[in-house]
Design a protein around this motif. Structure first.
Motif, PDB file in Angstrom:
ATOM      1  N   LYS A 161      49.464  78.415  81.279  1.00 14.41           N
ATOM      2  CA  LYS A 161      48.891  76.896  81.300  1.00 14.41           C
ATOM      3  C   LYS A 161      47.076  77.147  81.786  1.00 14.41           C
ATOM      4  CE  LYS A 161      53.046  75.374  83.274  1.00 14.41           C
ATOM      5  NZ  LYS A 161      53.802  75.130  84.486  1.00 14.41           N
ATOM      6  N   ARG A 162      47.057  77.987  82.625  1.00 15.12           N
ATOM      7  CA  ARG A 162      45.669  78.085  82.754  1.00 15.12           C
ATOM      8  C   ARG A 162      44.692  78.390  81.757  1.00 15.12           C
ATOM      9  NH1 ARG A 162      47.476  81.610  87.553  1.00 15.12           N
ATOM     10  NH2 ARG A 162      47.522  80.186  89.040  1.00 15.12           N
ATOM     11  N   LEU A 163      44.932  79.130  80.638  1.00 17.36           N
ATOM     12  CA  LEU A 163      44.246  79.358  79.630  1.00 17.36           C
ATOM     13  C   LEU A 163      44.345  78.006  78.817  1.00 17.36           C
ATOM     14  CD1 LEU A 163      45.897  82.681  78.044  1.00 17.36           C
ATOM     15  CD2 LEU A 163      43.607  82.482  78.657  1.00 17.36           C
ATOM     16  N   SER A 164      45.268  77.436  78.765  1.00 11.54           N
ATOM     17  CA  SER A 164      45.197  75.934  77.980  1.00 11.54           C
ATOM     18  C   SER A 164      44.342  75.055  78.346  1.00 11.54           C
ATOM     19  CB  SER A 164      46.596  75.336  77.679  1.00 11.54           C
ATOM     20  OG  SER A 164      46.997  75.002  78.822  1.00 11.54           O
ATOM     21  N   LYS A 165      43.826  75.337  79.745  1.00 14.28           N
ATOM     22  CA  LYS A 165      42.994  74.289  80.284  1.00 14.28           C
ATOM     23  C   LYS A 165      41.507  74.880  80.320  1.00 14.28           C
ATOM     24  CE  LYS A 165      46.360  71.715  83.199  1.00 14.28           C
ATOM     25  NZ  LYS A 165      47.185  72.570  83.431  1.00 14.28           N
ATOM     26  N   ALA A 166      41.107  76.102  79.888  1.00 19.73           N
ATOM     27  CA  ALA A 166      39.898  76.901  79.939  1.00 19.73           C
ATOM     28  C   ALA A 166      38.914  76.266  78.765  1.00 19.73           C
ATOM     29  CB  ALA A 166      39.958  78.255  80.237  1.00 19.73           C
ATOM     30  N   HIS A 167      37.714  76.209  79.071  1.00 19.86           N
ATOM     31  CA  HIS A 167      36.726  75.926  78.043  1.00 19.86           C
ATOM     32  C   HIS A 167      35.650  77.017  77.832  1.00 19.86           C
ATOM     33  CE1 HIS A 167      38.495  72.159  78.078  1.00 19.86           C
ATOM     34  NE2 HIS A 167      38.481  72.039  79.382  1.00 19.86           N
ATOM     35  N   ILE A 168      35.474  77.597  76.593  1.00 23.27           N
ATOM     36  CA  ILE A 168      34.872  78.843  76.612  1.00 23.27           C
ATOM     37  C   ILE A 168      33.500  78.461  75.527  1.00 23.27           C
ATOM     38  CG2 ILE A 168      34.742  81.244  75.816  1.00 23.27           C
ATOM     39  CD1 ILE A 168      37.329  80.517  77.485  1.00 23.27           C
ATOM     40  N   LEU A 169      32.378  79.039  75.971  1.00 22.36           N
ATOM     41  CA  LEU A 169      31.222  79.000  75.302  1.00 22.36           C
ATOM     42  C   LEU A 169      30.928  80.243  74.709  1.00 22.36           C
ATOM     43  CD1 LEU A 169      28.957  77.158  73.927  1.00 22.36           C
ATOM     44  CD2 LEU A 169      27.755  77.671  76.219  1.00 22.36           C
ATOM     45  N   ILE A 218      40.346  83.975  83.753  1.00 21.87           N
ATOM     46  CA  ILE A 218      40.874  82.798  83.525  1.00 21.87           C
ATOM     47  C   ILE A 218      42.198  82.719  84.208  1.00 21.87           C
ATOM     48  CG2 ILE A 218      41.711  80.891  82.254  1.00 21.87           C
ATOM     49  CD1 ILE A 218      39.693  81.802  80.012  1.00 21.87           C
ATOM     50  N   SER A 219      43.071  83.620  84.046  1.00 25.47           N
ATOM     51  CA  SER A 219      44.460  83.479  84.542  1.00 25.47           C
ATOM     52  C   SER A 219      44.521  83.994  86.013  1.00 25.47           C
ATOM     53  CB  SER A 219      45.276  84.362  83.703  1.00 25.47           C
ATOM     54  OG  SER A 219      44.882  85.712  83.726  1.00 25.47           O
ATOM     55  N   GLY A 220      43.523  84.710  86.479  1.00 27.64           N
ATOM     56  CA  GLY A 220      43.830  85.382  87.826  1.00 27.64           C
ATOM     57  C   GLY A 220      44.695  86.455  87.845  1.00 27.64           C
ATOM     58  N   LYS A 221      45.161  86.961  86.714  1.00 28.00           N
ATOM     59  CA  LYS A 221      46.228  87.884  86.632  1.00 28.00           C
ATOM     60  C   LYS A 221      45.494  89.333  86.053  1.00 28.00           C
ATOM     61  CE  LYS A 221      50.276  85.870  86.552  1.00 28.00           C
ATOM     62  NZ  LYS A 221      51.994  86.120  86.246  1.00 28.00           N
ATOM     63  N   GLY A 222      45.705  90.499  87.039  1.00 28.14           N
ATOM     64  CA  GLY A 222      45.292  91.584  86.392  1.00 28.14           C
ATOM     65  C   GLY A 222      43.856  91.856  87.113  1.00 28.14           C
ATOM     66  N   VAL A 226      53.958  88.559  78.558  1.00 27.40           N
ATOM     67  CA  VAL A 226      53.084  89.439  78.952  1.00 27.40           C
ATOM     68  C   VAL A 226      52.517  88.939  80.366  1.00 27.40           C
ATOM     69  CG1 VAL A 226      50.794  90.756  78.770  1.00 27.40           C
ATOM     70  CG2 VAL A 226      52.301  90.658  76.689  1.00 27.40           C
ATOM     71  N   TRP A 227      51.781  87.699  80.349  1.00 37.11           N
ATOM     72  CA  TRP A 227      51.146  87.346  81.254  1.00 37.11           C
ATOM     73  C   TRP A 227      51.688  85.951  82.002  1.00 37.11           C
ATOM     74  CZ3 TRP A 227      47.455  87.706  77.038  1.00 37.11           C
ATOM     75  CH2 TRP A 227      47.327  86.669  76.229  1.00 37.11           C
ATOM     76  N   GLY A 228      52.707  85.515  81.696  1.00 33.91           N
ATOM     77  CA  GLY A 228      53.671  84.374  82.414  1.00 33.91           C
ATOM     78  C   GLY A 228      53.295  83.323  82.020  1.00 33.91           C
ATOM     79  N   VAL A 229      54.009  81.856  82.390  1.00 34.18           N
ATOM     80  CA  VAL A 229      53.864  80.859  81.949  1.00 34.18           C
ATOM     81  C   VAL A 229      52.348  80.152  82.539  1.00 34.18           C
ATOM     82  CG1 VAL A 229      54.581  78.412  81.842  1.00 34.18           C
ATOM     83  CG2 VAL A 229      56.215  80.353  81.954  1.00 34.18           C
ATOM     84  N   ASP A 230      52.274  80.495  83.958  1.00 33.31           N
ATOM     85  CA  ASP A 230      51.317  80.085  84.835  1.00 33.31           C
ATOM     86  C   ASP A 230      50.008  80.264  84.040  1.00 33.31           C
ATOM     87  OD1 ASP A 230      52.773  78.916  86.456  1.00 33.31           O
ATOM     88  OD2 ASP A 230      52.450  80.061  88.193  1.00 33.31           O
ATOM     89  N   ALA A 231      49.825  81.433  83.895  1.00 33.76           N
ATOM     90  CA  ALA A 231      48.516  82.040  83.160  1.00 33.76           C
ATOM     91  C   ALA A 231      48.471  81.417  81.912  1.00 33.76           C
ATOM     92  CB  ALA A 231      48.662  83.719  82.930  1.00 33.76           C
TER      93      ALA A 231
END
Lengths: 642, 322
Positions: free
Chosen positions: B27-35, B292-296, B20-25
């Motif tokens: 990877k970005r998700l896996s580096k994001a920190h959510i509270l 986070i992904s900058g997509k959409g 759906v959103w690609g490998v780059d997205a």
């Protein structure tokens, strides 16, 4: 108070969920939280690793277990006081008959394939139980409500059927990568590792009609002691080299086409390739499905596009591994997207063929998506759709039918809306499923056999499982497992006869009655004899018409969100009806959006139906994956053709 | 995007969503920190979605103990008193969330986010708040906006069968894809305070009635010092009085905030409607993934859903100049 009545209706309700996959997990959770006490759930599937990113009731340790049962246990952990009855079974099993369906107040579908959806639709119609139907693809989804006598049924609008390819495009003149994948999967893979008795068009050449290319000495026959590596090299040179040379000889074919280049192994891999191999020990052999050729060749990234040489190595290595490590499977393998070695082989073969025909190569990840008809899926859309299903189900349970809506979940807002409710459509008066309109079949009654008719029309087009076919009062055929042996043998005798020569001949003007007793569906077919059919446009050699009422508009705009431009979504027109308070804004528009119903979450079940002839392979290539909204100034009234 | 490749385990688990959103997205998700501050029906839905999607880490804050009210629409906590042992909502929810995806670090934090220092806030890329007062929302939102790095701020609210999502991505640039290719797109978001301060008569003509209803209720709760959701039908006269005052002051016809809608919200009080939580939590999950992904195209800047009419509507409440 209204809320008490709602709570009471929910508490009393007995609901059937069909499907415990992506939508199903979310749905079961939301039903339980909403106060439902008696939930039955059917799913034939077992849990796979690729489900875990969204089917949140499942864990790694559940892989291989029944989805319905694990989902039940998971929900009971936070809601122990409710009743959930799981069935690890196919909804098409005869046990789930009309009487079974009648015990429920509403049926909720979270299915992944057209076949099962149609089946459930028919049982709901016969049992007169309201159906809430759903589907998702990526960020898109929809929920529809089907109530007999009040709304259209699921089959009132024709569903997009899988895109089919002419045989010769696959065997001789591929122009897209998907053609190469189909060739690799359905022809080459099937020929090498599948059932030897299956008809296979690997060597068919259409065009000059001579079909002379069928080699007298079948190169696919492997000598008793033939070294798998030698055998692989022979196959390689034969299918990518020799066969292309033979095809090139047919000048007519290439007049207006780019000529393919024959590829022989000696030109691709000069060095002795054995030095690349020999890493079998790395392969953990306790699981056939994790056997891999690419990792022993040092290819780690499934997103990477391999070179022709790399593809050639993977091809040889995978083929060799099949013969050395999985010999017992050979002869009865069908392509499975979860079978790593099979995916590697098909990727490599498709890419080598693509090189030959000047078609861009693709990564294993992309090829797997195409070959496995993988539909992308995320948790969020499933959660939203499940919420919408429960909202509709509660309206149905309160007999609040006039407020039922079908709702589309969009990726790009339309008139500010991401969730767009639409009034349900009226039943299609010419629907053969929920009305009694006869169908028309054009067929060459002197060349088409009874089996052709049963397979292509009764099973594939009408979606019947256990059909009963009558000509007047004469029973021609009866399907089912419970027939007496001699009766079954008697019917079998008729299968290969052409229609006009049956004991009760079927010719122009004959009216056939086709019934499925489990679905309690019966329909009449008027037969019309026709001599000629267009091989490209009517590859089945027969045409069924009569209920195809709604026009289809296909227009897809790419928004390039996806990594693979290969996700199939057929577009279908839907209409936006007047909404009460923003009527002015809404009316006068007609929208198109993706028909999502057929392709949804967890496609495992679909794959089984998918190892078929190239004519019946689904197109994954033409369409991009996104919804398009397009305004057509037209009446906002639903169009109904009769 | 460069950087290390996804592992084979990640590729297998996330296969369907990478499509759906690609490998780059991914990877970005896996580096994001959510509270997430405040755990209720919507926010636990959101937590589930974002943990499944494979973010780097999720931190949850909610020191409240388990009550019947806190349990409604919450599928993360088993209905079994013997398990609670004085543990807070965040501790109990954290345990279940960890189970959903072993590749995501889920942790808890004690205390009140509004009182937390900037070093703490700076650890996150996305902050989601719920179950909090108007004041708290504004304070946290302002803290996020003062940081040099962008911290996406979301406030969510669910009342009866109605829900609201507020989004503040500050200055956000993303690649918008259409049939002609990719275009760089800039969005400028107002803060929560700025958005709700925009005079009602300046708003677009057809703003959802939910926008106004939520403002009236929120103001009422704040001025009365109520915990969000601590409402009943006996509050109706005061609410109608407040509606009149606000509408008069802002030259808005009171019919834009129907009495039956306000009454519906009051009667429901703190009761949540699970399907609406699932829908709002799903939309919010999608929005955070987009940010986070900058997509959409991200939504700007309010989203409303009401199960009564079934519409999920985006409202842009910002000054054209902001």
């Amino acid at each position: 108070m209204a809320t008490d009545m709602k709570a009471e209706a929910i508490k009393r309700a007995k609901v059937l969920m069909v499907g415990a996959g992506g939508i199903g997990c979310e749905l079961l959770k939301t039903l339980a939280l909403s106060g439902f006490q008696d939930i039955h759930i059917i799913d034939m599937d077992t849990i796979e690793v690729s489900n875990l990113n969204r089917q949140f009731l499942f864990r790694q340790s559940h892989v291989g277990q029944s989805k319905a049962k694990v989902a039940r246990d998971a929900v009971l952990r936070f809601m122990p006081q409710i009743n959930i009855t799981p069935y690890h079974a196919n909804v098409k099993d005869p046990d789930f008959n009309v009487d079974f369906f009648k015990q429920f107040n509403v049926v909720l579908n979270g299915l992944d394939n057209l076949d099962a959806r149609r089946h459930v639709n028919r049982l709901c119609l016969a049992a007169e139980v309201p159906l809430v139907e759903s589907g998702t693809t990526g960020f898109l989804g929809q929920v529809t409500v089907h109530i007999k006598g009040r709304t259209e049924c699921y089959e009132c609008q024709t569903k997009p059927t899988p895109k089919t390819y002419p045989v010769c495009t696959i065997t001789s003149t591929p122009s897209k990568f998907v053609h190469c994948v189909v060739w690799a999967k359905d022809l080459l893979f099937a020929k090498l590792f599948g059932d030897k008795n299956q008809e296979n068009d690997l060597f068919v050449r259409t065009g000059d009609g001579s079909d002379s290319a069928k080699p007298t000495d079948d190169p696919f026959t492997r000598g008793l002691d033939e070294d798998p590596e030698q055998y692989g090299r022979k196959i390689y040179d034969n299918v990518f080299g020799h066969n292309i040379e033979v095809a090139l000889a047919n000048e007519e074919t290439w007049k207006n086409r780019r000529r393919p280049i024959p590829i022989f192994l000696r030109d691709v891999l000069q060095d002795k390739l054995t030095q690349q191999n020999g890493n079998f020990e790395k392969n953990c052999l306790n699981d056939d499905f994790s056997l891999t050729a690419m990792s022993s060749l040092g290819l780690a990234n499934p997103q990477e596009v391999w070179t022709l040489a790399e593809n050639s190595r993977v091809f040889l290595e995978a083929l060799k591994l099949f013969f050395e490590k999985r010999e017992k499977d050979i002869g009865n393998l069908t392509f499975d997207k979860d079978d790593q070695l099979a995916v590697e082989f098909v990727t490599a073969a498709a890419n080598i063929r693509a090189s030959s025909f000047g078609i861009p190569l693709h990564s294993l990840f992309d090829a797997k998506g195409i070959a496995g008809n993988i539909v992308h899926a995320v948790a969020t859309t499933n959660a939203i759709i499940a919420g919408l299903i429960v909202i509709e189900a509660i309206k149905v349970l309160q007999d609040n039918f006039q407020n039922c809506r079908m709702t589309y979940c969009l990726e790009h807002p339309s008139r500010k809306m991401l969730l767009m409710p639409v009034e349900p459509f009226e039943a299609n008066k010419s629907c053969y499923v929920c009305s009694e309109t006869p169908l028309l079949l054009e067929v060459n009654t002197r060349t088409s056999t009874l089996w052709d008719f049963i397979d292509k029309i009764v099973k594939n087009k009408l979606g019947m499982s256990f059909p009963l076919i009558m000509q007047g009062t004469t029973l021609i055929f009866e399907g089912g497992d419970d027939l007496e042996e001699d009766v079954a043998a008697n019917y079998a005798l008729n299968l290969d006869k052409v229609l006009a020569e049956l004991p009760a001949p079927v010719t122009s003007g004959t009216i056939l009655t086709v019934e499925d007793l489990q679905q309690e569906l019966s329909c009449h077919i008027n037969v019309k004899h026709r001599e000629e059919f267009d091989e490209e446009k009517e590859p089945e050699g027969m045409v069924l018409s009569g209920w195809t009422a709604t026009e289809k508009v296909t227009e897809v705009v790419s928004n390039g969100q996806s990594t693979s431009g290969t996700i199939p979504v057929a577009a279908e027109a839907i209409n936006v009806s007047k909404e009460v308070d923003q009527a002015a804004e809404m009316s006068g528009t007609k929208r198109k959006l993706s028909e999502i119903s057929k392709r949804t979450d967890n496609l495992e079940a679909l794959d089984a139906n998918n190892s078929i002839n190239p004519q019946e392979v689904e197109d994954n290539d033409d369409d991009d994956d996104m919804v398009m909204l397009d305004h057509i100034p037209e009446s906002n009234k639903k169009k109904r053709l009769h | 995007m460069d950087g290390e490749e996804l592992t084979a385990q990640q590729t297998a688990l996330y296969d369907r969503q990478i499509r759906v959103w690609g490998v780059d997205a991914q990877k970005r998700l896996s580096k994001a920190h959510i509270l997430v501050s405040g755990l209720n029906g919507i926010s636990v839905e959101f937590c589930k979605n974002i943990v499944l999607a494979g973010v780097g880490s999720l931190t949850v804050m909610d020191d409240r103990l388990v009550t019947d009210d806190a349990l409604q629409a919450n599928f993360l906590i088993p209905r079994d008193d013997s398990l609670y042992g004085g543990r807070s909502l965040s501790e109990l929810c954290c345990e279940s969330l960890r189970d959903f995806n072993p590749m995501v670090r889920v942790s808890t934090e004690k205390g009140d986010l509004a009182q937390c220092g900037i070093e703490f806030i700076d650890k996150f890329d996305v902050i989601v708040v719920t179950c909090c007062s108007l004041k708290t929302k504004i304070v946290i939102n302002e803290k996020c906006r003062k940081r040099t790095k962008r911290i996406a701020f979301y406030a969510i609210e669910c009342r009866d069968s109605c829900g609201e999502i507020f989004v503040d991505l500050q200055n956000y640039t993303y690649a918008q894809k259409d049939s002609d290719g990719t275009a760089e797109c800039h969005l400028s978001y107002p803060s929560f305070q700025e958005a709700i301060s925009i005079p009602w008569q300046n708003l677009p003509r057809k703003v959802s009635k939910l926008y106004f209803a939520f403002r009236v209720i929120e103001k009422f709760e704040f001025s009365e010092g109520r915990i969000p959701g601590q409402l009943s039908s006996s509050d109706l006269p005061s609410i109608l009085q407040l509606r009149k005052e606000l509408c008069d002051a802002q030259s808005l016809n009171e019919s834009h905030i129907p009495e039956e809608l306000l009454e519906r919200i009051l009667v429901a009080g703190s009761k949540l409607y699970p399907p609406v939580c699932a829908i709002l939590g799903g939309i919010l999950g999608q929005e955070v993934i987009k940010a986070i992904s900058g997509k959409g195209d991200p939504l700007k800047n309010f989203f409303y859903f009401d199960a009564a009419d079934g519409k999920g509507v985006i409202e842009d409440i910002s000054n054209p100049s902001t």
